[in-house]
Design an enzyme around this catalytic site. Structure first.
Site, PDB file in Angstrom:
ATOM      1  NE  ARG A  71      56.741 -51.072   8.001  1.00 21.45           N
ATOM      2  CZ  ARG A  71      58.060 -50.990   8.058  1.00 21.45           C
ATOM      3  NH1 ARG A  71      58.804 -52.065   7.954  1.00 21.45           N
ATOM      4  NH2 ARG A  71      58.672 -49.841   8.201  1.00 21.45           N
ATOM      5  CE1 TYR A 199      50.858 -50.595  12.955  1.00 24.50           C
ATOM      6  CE2 TYR A 199      52.276 -51.744  11.392  1.00 24.50           C
ATOM      7  CZ  TYR A 199      51.787 -50.568  11.937  1.00 24.50           C
ATOM      8  OH  TYR A 199      52.232 -49.374  11.447  1.00 24.50           O
ATOM      9  N   GLY A 201      50.566 -52.652   8.889  1.00 25.42           N
ATOM     10  CA  GLY A 201      51.703 -52.881   7.991  1.00 25.42           C
ATOM     11  C   GLY A 201      51.990 -54.360   7.754  1.00 25.42           C
ATOM     12  CE  LYS A 208      54.931 -49.341   4.293  1.00 26.65           C
ATOM     13  NZ  LYS A 208      55.504 -48.175   3.614  1.00 26.65           N
ATOM     14  CG  HIS A 228      58.878 -46.536   1.069  1.00 33.01           C
ATOM     15  ND1 HIS A 228      59.689 -46.574   2.182  1.00 33.01           N
ATOM     16  CD2 HIS A 228      57.630 -46.276   1.525  1.00 33.01           C
ATOM     17  CE1 HIS A 228      58.966 -46.331   3.262  1.00 33.01           C
ATOM     18  NE2 HIS A 228      57.719 -46.144   2.890  1.00 33.01           N
ATOM     19  CB  SER A 250      59.600 -45.057   8.362  1.00 34.40           C
ATOM     20  OG  SER A 250      59.370 -46.097   7.444  1.00 34.40           O
ATOM     21  CB  CYS A 252      62.216 -38.653   6.662  1.00 33.66           C
ATOM     22  SG  CYS A 252      63.605 -39.454   7.472  1.00 33.66           S
ATOM     23  CB  THR A 255      52.307 -38.282   5.477  1.00 39.84           C
ATOM     24  OG1 THR A 255      52.564 -39.685   5.344  1.00 39.84           O
ATOM     25  CG2 THR A 255      50.816 -38.046   5.454  1.00 39.84           C
ATOM     26  CG  ASN A 256      53.898 -33.895   7.875  1.00 38.72           C
ATOM     27  OD1 ASN A 256      52.770 -34.348   8.023  1.00 38.72           O
ATOM     28  ND2 ASN A 256      54.779 -33.820   8.851  1.00 38.72           N
ATOM     29  CG  ASP A 279      53.767 -45.605   2.264  1.00 35.78           C
ATOM     30  OD1 ASP A 279      54.858 -45.184   2.700  1.00 35.78           O
ATOM     31  OD2 ASP A 279      53.354 -46.753   2.490  1.00 35.78           O
ATOM     32  CB  SER A 376      48.476 -44.312  17.555  1.00 40.85           C
ATOM     33  OG  SER A 376      48.938 -42.990  17.715  1.00 40.85           O
ATOM     34  NE  ARG A 377      51.553 -46.173  11.411  1.00 40.41           N
ATOM     35  CZ  ARG A 377      52.395 -46.102  10.371  1.00 40.41           C
ATOM     36  NH1 ARG A 377      51.987 -45.689   9.199  1.00 40.41           N
ATOM     37  NH2 ARG A 377      53.663 -46.429  10.516  1.00 40.41           N
ATOM     38  NE  ARG A 408      64.412 -37.819  11.636  1.00 34.85           N
ATOM     39  CZ  ARG A 408      63.620 -36.892  12.177  1.00 34.85           C
ATOM     40  NH1 ARG A 408      64.120 -35.964  12.952  1.00 34.85           N
ATOM     41  NH2 ARG A 408      62.327 -36.909  11.945  1.00 34.85           N
TER      42      ARG A 408
HETATM   43  C1  OXD Z   1      56.186 -47.325   6.900  1.00 39.31           C
HETATM   44  C2  OXD Z   1      54.768 -47.024   6.697  1.00 39.31           C
HETATM   45  O1  OXD Z   1      56.534 -47.963   7.904  1.00 39.31           O
HETATM   46  O2  OXD Z   1      54.434 -46.393   5.678  1.00 39.31           O
HETATM   47  O3  OXD Z   1      57.003 -46.941   6.037  1.00 39.31           O
HETATM   48  O4  OXD Z   1      53.936 -47.408   7.531  1.00 39.31           O
HETATM   49 MN    MN Z   2      56.010 -46.175   4.259  1.00 37.78          MN
END
Ligand code: OXD
Ligand code: MN
Length: 593
Positions: A71, A199, A201, A208, A228, A250, A252, A255-256, A279, A376-377, A408
């Protein structure tokens, strides 16, 4: 050819086509046959690469331009008539100037290309939560990704015949030129214009741009939340499920956390985790006086590096099929690899820039060449996830028992603490921050504040956004409890004190016990902190004194922190709510007592 009776939609598509001058216009209907035809065309045009269909069925690889991999916040603008309405934390351009500048780039940008019309719904089609958008794009990659991330096609067009409101989203790759790249939001016109990028995002405009920046503006006006946040459910063996929403900046671990697998030591308790989203969370107050949430998306757009069977086994399962990978390494067997993935490091491959790669390769400056870009995504359907919630399609969403904020912080913030009230919780959310790690440019340890993890995503003045949070609290008979978590506290040598990942369930357990008034807590200057004996440590051995250190509140450090909070708050000037200054003063006096 799709037929729509919606005049506003037809007129707008034609007007944008006159600007961009595509050779033809194709309406996306959401069918498998159309998607498959587009996949074929995109492969033939070299926009995507078909991966090994035995090992990765329905999977493709895409490579972006090398300066188009994340982004671009400095090229992202909120375009309101008054600068003040965008606030001190957003880039601002006047709508007139922004439209003029972008028109110059969009003009004729689709000559020789097809314009795809993508009608999409964020949220289940027809739910009171949901918002409709229509994205016009000249990128097949965008179409294929949108088909994974959102509910797309004819079903949405039919909905648009019942109601007229939709976000007008215009995207063109144009020349993929960073000097002609703009991501523009016009909240007052319910419009998004994105040009010069490919890209995710920046170009999957439902994510977003619509679901956070435009939606946060609408949410303020209409009295709901667009945040978010991940959403997850924790089910006990008796079938009772409690849902939480959590906002972390982002990188932190949202997703996990959203799809964690219970740790060995807690398996005996029989918990089951349900992933609603990783997200974005849209939340409304329901007639029962509590907060209910949906994830407006139906896909994950996750970061590949570091994803493996230890950090996130559910995601490893999820991305085995129907997934678009972007900027990862291509192996010789036509599968993919990234730094920190499962399996051995391949002997050779093609890197994210399309160049031959082998382990140990160094660039001209002697730095290691990465196989996959650090950002990478993969784009992958939530339905593939072993823990996907069975309530994804419910128009009502799920009830939220707790809201978590986190960052963090190697120092300062305890592993977990609970806000003293909703207002104090808003103060905690408004002050969340992360420290830079060695992996980022800038001074290591420097604190970057990211209120509610929304700094890059709030579509209006953040001072007003804090007021909205306070107002919403007053309207709820049963507001969720608010907590702060920090998985990253370290010892004097910088070694993490808490193992994180799957073990974080132990902290969620305490949080839910607090929500259900099952445990006491210690009332400290920063909020309620657990008693050591209330965290279930079965099967987890930390070194002597670690848990005490993780829960410690160091008043001296917090006094220093309060100075930095004050500086941050001051930038909002008159728009900043008095209640948060009261919370600030109350914290200072608790710290000094
Ligand atoms: C972010 C994403 O940048 O979810 O927060 O891709
Ligand atoms: Mn995000």
């Amino acid at each position: 050819m799709i037929f729509t009776h919606n005049k506003k939609l037809k007129d707008w598509v034609m007007k944008m086509a006159r600007l961009c001058q595509p050779d033809n216009i194709v309406w996306i209907d959401g069918s498998d046959s159309q998607r498959q035809a587009l996949e074929k065309e995109a492969c033939n045009a070299g926009e995507i690469i078909l991966l090994n269909q035995q090992k990765l069925p329905g999977c493709f690889l895409h490579r972006t331009a090398i300066d188009d991999v994340a982004r671009t916040e400095h090229l992202t603008f909120i375009c309101t008539k008054k600068k003040h309405d965008a606030g001190p934390t957003n880039n601002w351009m006047s709508p007139a100037a922004a439209y003029k500048k972008a028109k110059g780039i969009f003009k004729g940008a689709m000559v020789g290309r097809t314009m795809y019309v993508i009608p999409f719904s964020m949220g289940p089609v027809g739910s009171t939560f949901s918002k409709i958008g229509v994205e016009l794009t000249d990128s097949r990659y965008v179409v294929l990704n949108m088909l994974i991330m959102a509910r797309v096609g004819e079903i949405v067009l039919r909905e648009l015949e019942k109601q007229d409101a939709f976000t007008k989203c215009l995207h063109s790759k144009a020349g993929l030129d960073i000097n002609k790249r703009l991501i523009l939001h016009f909240p007052e016109d319910n419009t998004i214009w994105s040009v010069g990028s490919g890209y995710g995002g920046n170009v999957l405009l439902g994510k977003k741009c619509l679901s956070l920046r435009i939606a946060s503006y609408l949410a303020k006006r209409e009295g709901w939340f667009a945040e978010h946040m991940l959403i997850m459910g924790i089910e006990e063996p008796n079938g009772h499920i409690e849902y939480i929403a959590a906002a972390f900046p982002s990188a932190c671990g949202k997703t996990n956390l959203a799809m964690l697998v219970p740790p060995e030591g807690l398996k005996i308790k029989g918990y089951r985790i349900w992933t609603v989203g990783d997200d974005i969370s849209w939340m409304r107050i329901d007639s029962d006086g509590s907060l209910w949430a949906i994830n407006p998306e139906i896909g994950f757009f996750g970061v590949a590096p570091g994803t493996n069977s230890k950090t996130n086994p559910s995601m490893v399962e999820t991305i085995k099929k129907n997934t678009i990978y972007t900027n990862v390494l291509l192996k010789s067997d036509n599968t993919v690899w990234w730094e920190g993935s499962d399996g051995d490091i391949p002997d050779e491959g093609v890197d994210w820039q399309g160049r031959p790669w082998k382990p140990g390769l160094k660039d001209k400056e002697g730095k290691p060449v990465l196989g996959a870009h650090p950002n990478s995504r993969f784009t992958t359907p939530i339905i593939n996830c072993p823990s996907a919630s069975f309530r994804m399609e419910q128009h009502h969403g799920v009830p939220i028992s707790a809201i978590l904020f986190g960052g963090r912080r190697q120092h300062l913030a305890s592993l977990v603490y609970e806000a003293l009230s909703w207002q104090h919780g808003v103060f905690i959310g408004a002050t969340i921050a992360s420290e830079r790690t060695a992996a980022q440019v800038g001074a290591v340890g420097e604190v970057r504040r990211d209120p509610m993890a929304m700094l890059p995503f709030c579509g209006y003045n953040m001072g007003e956004y804090f007021k909205h949070w306070l107002e919403m609290g007053k309207k709820m008979a049963k507001p969720p409890k608010i907590f702060h978590v920090n998985w990253f506290r370290a010892d004097e040598n910088g070694k993490f004190l808490w193992p994180g990942f799957t073990e974080n369930l132990r902290i969620l357990e305490w949080i839910l016990d607090r929500c259900n008034n099952k445990v006491q807590a210690v009332n400290t200057a920063i909020g309620y902190v657990p008693r050591v004996q209330d965290i279930d440590m079965s099967g987890l051995k930390l070194s002597e004194g670690s848990l005490e250190k993780l829960l410690e509140v160091d008043k001296e450090e917090w006094i220093k922190e309060s100075e930095s909070i004050k500086k941050f708050f001051k930038q909002f000037k008159k728009n900043f709510p008095e209640e948060l200054w009261q919370e600030y003063d109350a914290l200072c006096s608790r710290l000094k007592s």
